[in-house]
Design an enzyme around this catalytic site. Sequence first.
Site, PDB file in Angstrom:
ATOM      1  N   LYS A 118       2.703 -15.157   3.499  1.00 28.73           N
ATOM      2  CA  LYS A 118       2.871 -15.994   2.310  1.00 28.73           C
ATOM      3  C   LYS A 118       4.374 -16.165   2.107  1.00 28.73           C
ATOM      4  O   LYS A 118       4.930 -15.886   1.036  1.00 28.73           O
ATOM      5  CB  LYS A 118       2.179 -15.303   1.123  1.00 28.73           C
ATOM      6  CG  LYS A 118       2.039 -16.154  -0.117  1.00 28.73           C
ATOM      7  CD  LYS A 118       1.046 -17.302  -0.003  1.00 28.73           C
ATOM      8  CE  LYS A 118       1.166 -18.204  -1.227  1.00 28.73           C
ATOM      9  NZ  LYS A 118       0.442 -19.480  -1.069  1.00 28.73           N
TER      10      LYS A 118
ATOM     11  N   ASP B  27      -3.509 -18.404   2.152  1.00 25.16           N
ATOM     12  CA  ASP B  27      -4.531 -19.151   1.393  1.00 25.16           C
ATOM     13  C   ASP B  27      -5.237 -20.156   2.315  1.00 25.16           C
ATOM     14  O   ASP B  27      -6.463 -20.249   2.346  1.00 25.16           O
ATOM     15  CB  ASP B  27      -3.932 -19.835   0.146  1.00 25.16           C
ATOM     16  CG  ASP B  27      -2.573 -20.487   0.380  1.00 25.16           C
ATOM     17  OD1 ASP B  27      -2.004 -20.348   1.479  1.00 25.16           O
ATOM     18  OD2 ASP B  27      -2.071 -21.159  -0.550  1.00 25.16           O
TER      19      ASP B  27
ATOM     20  N   TYR C  57       0.800  -1.223   0.000  1.00 19.88           N
ATOM     21  CA  TYR C  57       0.000   0.000   0.000  1.00 19.88           C
ATOM     22  C   TYR C  57       0.837   1.281   0.000  1.00 19.88           C
ATOM     23  O   TYR C  57       0.281   2.376   0.000  1.00 19.88           O
ATOM     24  CB  TYR C  57      -0.921   0.024   1.230  1.00 19.88           C
ATOM     25  CG  TYR C  57      -2.192  -0.784   1.034  1.00 19.88           C
ATOM     26  CD1 TYR C  57      -2.155  -2.176   0.983  1.00 19.88           C
ATOM     27  CD2 TYR C  57      -3.427  -0.153   0.921  1.00 19.88           C
ATOM     28  CE1 TYR C  57      -3.319  -2.911   0.805  1.00 19.88           C
ATOM     29  CE2 TYR C  57      -4.590  -0.881   0.747  1.00 19.88           C
ATOM     30  CZ  TYR C  57      -4.531  -2.262   0.689  1.00 19.88           C
ATOM     31  OH  TYR C  57      -5.687  -2.988   0.516  1.00 19.88           O
TER      32      TYR C  57
ATOM     33  N   ASP D  76     -12.792  -8.685   5.013  1.00 20.83           N
ATOM     34  CA  ASP D  76     -14.080  -8.744   4.298  1.00 20.83           C
ATOM     35  C   ASP D  76     -14.694 -10.138   4.442  1.00 20.83           C
ATOM     36  O   ASP D  76     -15.901 -10.274   4.638  1.00 20.83           O
ATOM     37  CB  ASP D  76     -13.913  -8.412   2.801  1.00 20.83           C
ATOM     38  CG  ASP D  76     -14.178  -6.936   2.490  1.00 20.83           C
ATOM     39  OD1 ASP D  76     -13.892  -6.089   3.360  1.00 20.83           O
ATOM     40  OD2 ASP D  76     -14.678  -6.633   1.378  1.00 20.83           O
TER      41      ASP D  76
ATOM     42  N   ASP E 196      -6.741  -6.729   4.604  1.00 21.25           N
ATOM     43  CA  ASP E 196      -7.875  -6.135   3.893  1.00 21.25           C
ATOM     44  C   ASP E 196      -8.806  -7.246   3.411  1.00 21.25           C
ATOM     45  O   ASP E 196     -10.022  -7.197   3.621  1.00 21.25           O
ATOM     46  CB  ASP E 196      -7.352  -5.319   2.703  1.00 21.25           C
ATOM     47  CG  ASP E 196      -8.484  -4.743   1.872  1.00 21.25           C
ATOM     48  OD1 ASP E 196      -9.433  -4.200   2.470  1.00 21.25           O
ATOM     49  OD2 ASP E 196      -8.422  -4.846   0.637  1.00 21.25           O
TER      50      ASP E 196
HETATM   51  C1  IPM Z   1     -10.583  -0.753   3.283  1.00 22.37           C
HETATM   52  C2  IPM Z   1     -10.590  -0.452   1.787  1.00 22.37           C
HETATM   53  C3  IPM Z   1      -9.348   0.290   1.355  1.00 22.37           C
HETATM   54  C4  IPM Z   1      -8.149  -0.578   1.690  1.00 22.37           C
HETATM   55  C5  IPM Z   1      -9.367   0.706  -0.133  1.00 22.37           C
HETATM   56  C6  IPM Z   1     -10.519   1.623  -0.426  1.00 22.37           C
HETATM   57  C7  IPM Z   1      -8.093   1.324  -0.594  1.00 22.37           C
HETATM   58  O1  IPM Z   1     -10.787  -1.623   1.052  1.00 22.37           O
HETATM   59  O2  IPM Z   1     -10.479   0.177   4.080  1.00 22.37           O
HETATM   60  O3  IPM Z   1     -10.708  -1.930   3.642  1.00 22.37           O
HETATM   61  O4  IPM Z   1      -7.803  -1.478   0.921  1.00 22.37           O
HETATM   62  O5  IPM Z   1      -7.563  -0.356   2.747  1.00 22.37           O
HETATM   63 MN    MN Z   2     -11.280  -3.370   2.262  1.00 26.77          MN
END
Ligand code: IPM
Ligand code: MN
Length: 359
Positions: A195, A228, A144, A256, A252
């Site tokens: 990884k 993974d 990042y 999710d 990240d």
């Molecule tokens: C998050 C988002 C961001 C990230 C994106 C929008 C760059 O997905 O905050 O989880 O990857 O950090």
């Molecule tokens: Mn995200």
Amino acid sequence: MPQQSSAGAKRIAVIPGDGIGKEVIPEAVKVMKAVASARGCDLSLIEFDWGADRYLRDGTTLPPDAVDVFRSDFDAILLGALGDARVPDNRHGADILMGLRFKLDLYANVRPCTLLDSRLTPLRNRDEKDIQFTVIRENTEGSYVGMGGFFKKGTADEIATQEDVNTRKGVERILRFAYEYTRKHGRKRVCMSDKSNALAYGHDLWQRTFAAVKRDYPDIESSHMYVDNLLMQMVRDPSQFEVIVTCNMFGDIASDVGAQLAGGLGLAPSGNIHPGHVSMFEPVHGSAPQIAGKGVANPMGAVLAAAMMLSYLGLVEESRQMEKAVRAAISEGKTTADLGGSLGTREAGDWLARRAESA
Ligand code: IPM
Ligand code: MN
Ligand code: NAD
């Protein structure tokens, strides 16, 4: 040192941002205000209109003095989301979201994945006790950092590079943060995920640093999984995890997946934290352009992020009341459509505010 005292007015910067950020953050503010006034605590909320509209109007992304102002005049930041199709390169999002995370050195992105009601998980035969882990994501390094470039861009011979930066100090501090977090929350297990079988330099550093740091925490059970396998195991048996610590990109993605295991992105909160410094709290979700402007977004992720923020600021009882209101709304079906209810964003916020102030 904001989280060490609960006395005096708390100054909170509020950045709704784009899309559903502009719908869910007002609801989180409403619920916070309801709790604060019921309990007689003093919150001073100052809104900043940074986002795509402002960028397209006058070119402002993150103003140059923002970081100094936040450091000197604010206790915490509540952020919605950034992302708008009118800004395809996400220039404003990179400056505002990444700018604040990096420039305020908010190195720990804490993303709890807590199942609040067994009906919300897509997994069969799983309940609240099985899904209560936290993803701790390194938040200032990895892929990042924005290092890289193009060569012969737009030609058939184009080359694009994207550097993955891992520093000994950066890896060590996030690992120590994860262990301290585990102890502080009365948990017993840390799983580090990388990884290193493929990323032979950067993640070799993670391996060696982990081997050194874990020795300082003999009271905590340390384990390792390749990323993974981690994602597969999160789905197969989430109960094996308490605290997962990993790099920026993997955190990240894992968060999710974890959010969905616990009921969905609409419910997931996060904190971008540097202990003892001004820190930033946000729902895990983005600006959700497909549903933006329709009044259907779930405000609970934003409400729970605001609750995390109050807890960080020492307002622990206020934070609990907000969480209790969310649990009650779920068990009584007072939810938006993503959780099976029929309330709009504002109605859901109104219900939470009423419940939180009377809790
Ligand atoms: C998050 C988002 C961001 C990230 C994106 C929008 C760059 O997905 O905050 O989880 O990857 O950090
Ligand atoms: Mn995200
Ligand atoms: P997203 O999180 O915006 O949406 C993913 C899915 O979840 C969509 O189906 C959406 O409708 C649903 N969803 C998300 N939040 C919800 C809520 N509160 N209630 C109900 N449903 C909800 O992710 P995306 O579609 O990949 O990204 C959209 C934009 O947001 C992009 O520009 C992306 O870069 C940005 N983004 C920003 C942040 C942030 O600011 N922290 C985080 C993630 C994505």
